[in-house]
Write a protein that holds these residues in place. Structure first.
Motif, PDB file in Angstrom:
ATOM      1  N   VAL A  38      -3.864   1.594  -0.778  1.00 41.81           N
ATOM      2  CA  VAL A  38      -2.753   1.125  -1.596  1.00 41.81           C
ATOM      3  C   VAL A  38      -1.632   2.158  -1.611  1.00 41.81           C
ATOM      4  O   VAL A  38      -0.449   1.818  -1.503  1.00 41.81           O
ATOM      5  CB  VAL A  38      -3.226   0.816  -3.030  1.00 41.81           C
ATOM      6  CG1 VAL A  38      -2.058   0.406  -3.912  1.00 41.81           C
ATOM      7  CG2 VAL A  38      -4.273  -0.291  -3.018  1.00 41.81           C
ATOM      8  N   LEU A  39      -1.995   3.429  -1.751  1.00 42.08           N
ATOM      9  CA  LEU A  39      -0.998   4.499  -1.778  1.00 42.08           C
ATOM     10  C   LEU A  39      -0.153   4.497  -0.508  1.00 42.08           C
ATOM     11  O   LEU A  39       1.070   4.654  -0.548  1.00 42.08           O
ATOM     12  CB  LEU A  39      -1.701   5.846  -1.943  1.00 42.08           C
ATOM     13  CG  LEU A  39      -0.809   7.084  -1.993  1.00 42.08           C
ATOM     14  CD1 LEU A  39       0.113   7.023  -3.196  1.00 42.08           C
ATOM     15  CD2 LEU A  39      -1.652   8.347  -2.026  1.00 42.08           C
ATOM     16  N   LYS A  40      -0.802   4.292   0.623  1.00 38.91           N
ATOM     17  CA  LYS A  40      -0.097   4.321   1.910  1.00 38.91           C
ATOM     18  C   LYS A  40       0.937   3.210   2.008  1.00 38.91           C
ATOM     19  O   LYS A  40       1.999   3.371   2.619  1.00 38.91           O
ATOM     20  CB  LYS A  40      -1.113   4.198   3.054  1.00 38.91           C
ATOM     21  CG  LYS A  40      -0.527   4.446   4.428  1.00 38.91           C
ATOM     22  CD  LYS A  40      -1.613   4.475   5.480  1.00 38.91           C
ATOM     23  CE  LYS A  40      -1.021   4.742   6.857  1.00 38.91           C
ATOM     24  NZ  LYS A  40      -2.060   4.771   7.910  1.00 38.91           N
ATOM     25  N   GLU A  41       0.657   2.055   1.387  1.00 39.73           N
ATOM     26  CA  GLU A  41       1.558   0.897   1.489  1.00 39.73           C
ATOM     27  C   GLU A  41       2.301   0.620   0.186  1.00 39.73           C
ATOM     28  O   GLU A  41       2.907  -0.441   0.039  1.00 39.73           O
ATOM     29  CB  GLU A  41       0.747  -0.353   1.878  1.00 39.73           C
ATOM     30  CG  GLU A  41       0.024  -0.238   3.208  1.00 39.73           C
ATOM     31  CD  GLU A  41       0.976  -0.073   4.378  1.00 39.73           C
ATOM     32  OE1 GLU A  41       2.119  -0.571   4.278  1.00 39.73           O
ATOM     33  OE2 GLU A  41       0.599   0.560   5.377  1.00 39.73           O
ATOM     34  N   TYR A  42       2.269   1.579  -0.743  1.00 36.01           N
ATOM     35  CA  TYR A  42       2.792   1.321  -2.086  1.00 36.01           C
ATOM     36  C   TYR A  42       4.254   0.873  -2.074  1.00 36.01           C
ATOM     37  O   TYR A  42       4.650  -0.009  -2.837  1.00 36.01           O
ATOM     38  CB  TYR A  42       2.646   2.575  -2.952  1.00 36.01           C
ATOM     39  CG  TYR A  42       2.936   2.324  -4.410  1.00 36.01           C
ATOM     40  CD1 TYR A  42       1.979   1.756  -5.233  1.00 36.01           C
ATOM     41  CD2 TYR A  42       4.183   2.642  -4.952  1.00 36.01           C
ATOM     42  CE1 TYR A  42       2.244   1.504  -6.570  1.00 36.01           C
ATOM     43  CE2 TYR A  42       4.448   2.397  -6.287  1.00 36.01           C
ATOM     44  CZ  TYR A  42       3.480   1.829  -7.095  1.00 36.01           C
ATOM     45  OH  TYR A  42       3.759   1.583  -8.414  1.00 36.01           O
TER      46      TYR A  42
END
Length: 261
Positions: free
Chosen positions: A7-11
């Motif tokens: 999720v962090l990578k695509e936030y």
């Protein structure tokens, strides 16, 4: 790789509905790992297609893979004791975080700092205080004064000093402790701009902030009957990334200002 890291990578690509779904999952990870896609959709008040779209948006092939990773995370994010994989797990989490930051756009945060009249930073804890002091030192070397409001407690006299043209950077691991939320609420009432740095989740502090930066922590139990060890090195990586991005942004803004003159 943990769900949080996906999720962090695509936030930056997530929309409001995606954030609602993720907020529910974060609060109910154990239950979600046992839910069907229809059950999760009902709990989030969205369609199953929306859940599928969210799962694929964060880089997974489908809902089945999502459930497997979530179940694995529930069972394995905290270790009962030191094991041979702990060091590799920590290294992997740092590598994944760095990879995720490579394509992050820092412009909006750099703009807030560059255009601020005064910039202040406050950390709500020992590590956060150390990060605040490091921000002060780094930005001073880049000819930007950042005032570190250090102290065990927050001095209420600060609210009469700060004005609407100022930016305050608030650093908190959870982003939900009462003190830091109260500070953010007071600053918002004053009309101040807030940049938050927290663990990756939808916290009360991030909701009150004009812009946010996140780290992704991993928990380890080093000794039995001992408090969980949480990695914090990413704080220091993140603020170095921020400083480098700010330096680049500052140079580009100054070049544009010279051209306009």
């Amino acid at each position: 790789m943990l769900i949080d890291e996906y999720v962090l990578k695509e936030y930056a690509n997530l929309n409001g509905t995606d954030i609602v779904i993720w907020t529910y999952i974060v609060a109910n990870k154990k239950q979600c790992s046992r839910m069907s896609i229809d059950e999760l959709a009902k709990r989030c008040n969205v369609s199953r297609t929306t859940i599928t779209r969210f799962v694929k948006k964060i880089g997974l092939r489908g809902y089945s893979e999502f459930k497997v990773l979530l179940d694995w995370e529930n069972q394995g994010t905290k270790t009962d004791k030191i094991n041979d994989n702990m060091f590799d797990t920590m290294c992997d989490s740092v590598i994944k975080y760095v990879e995720g930051q490579r394509n992050k756009n820092y412009d909006s945060i750099c703009k807030l700092i560059y255009e601020s009249n005064q910039t202040y930073v406050y950390g709500s804890g020992d590590i956060q205080n150390a990060v605040s002091e490091q921000i002060r030192r780094m930005f001073l070397s880049g000819q930007k004064i950042v005032h570190n409001i250090s102290g065990v407690t927050f001095d209420n006299a600060f609210y009469s000093l700060v004005n609407r043209e100022d930016v305050v950077i608030l650093i908190s691991l959870s982003g939900d402790n009462k003190e830091i939320v109260n500070i953010a609420q007071r600053l918002k009432l004053n009309g101040n701009k807030i940049i938050s740095i927290t663990d990756f989740k939808d916290s009360k502090l991030s909701q009150l902030s004009d812009d946010s930066l996140y780290i992704s922590t991993t928990d380890f139990t080093i000794l039995e009957r001992h408090a969980t060890f949480k990695t914090t090195m990413l704080y220091f990586l993140l603020i170095e990334f921020l400083f480098i991005k700010y330096s680049i942004y500052k140079r580009e803004r100054q070049l544009l200002e010279v051209v306009e003159i």
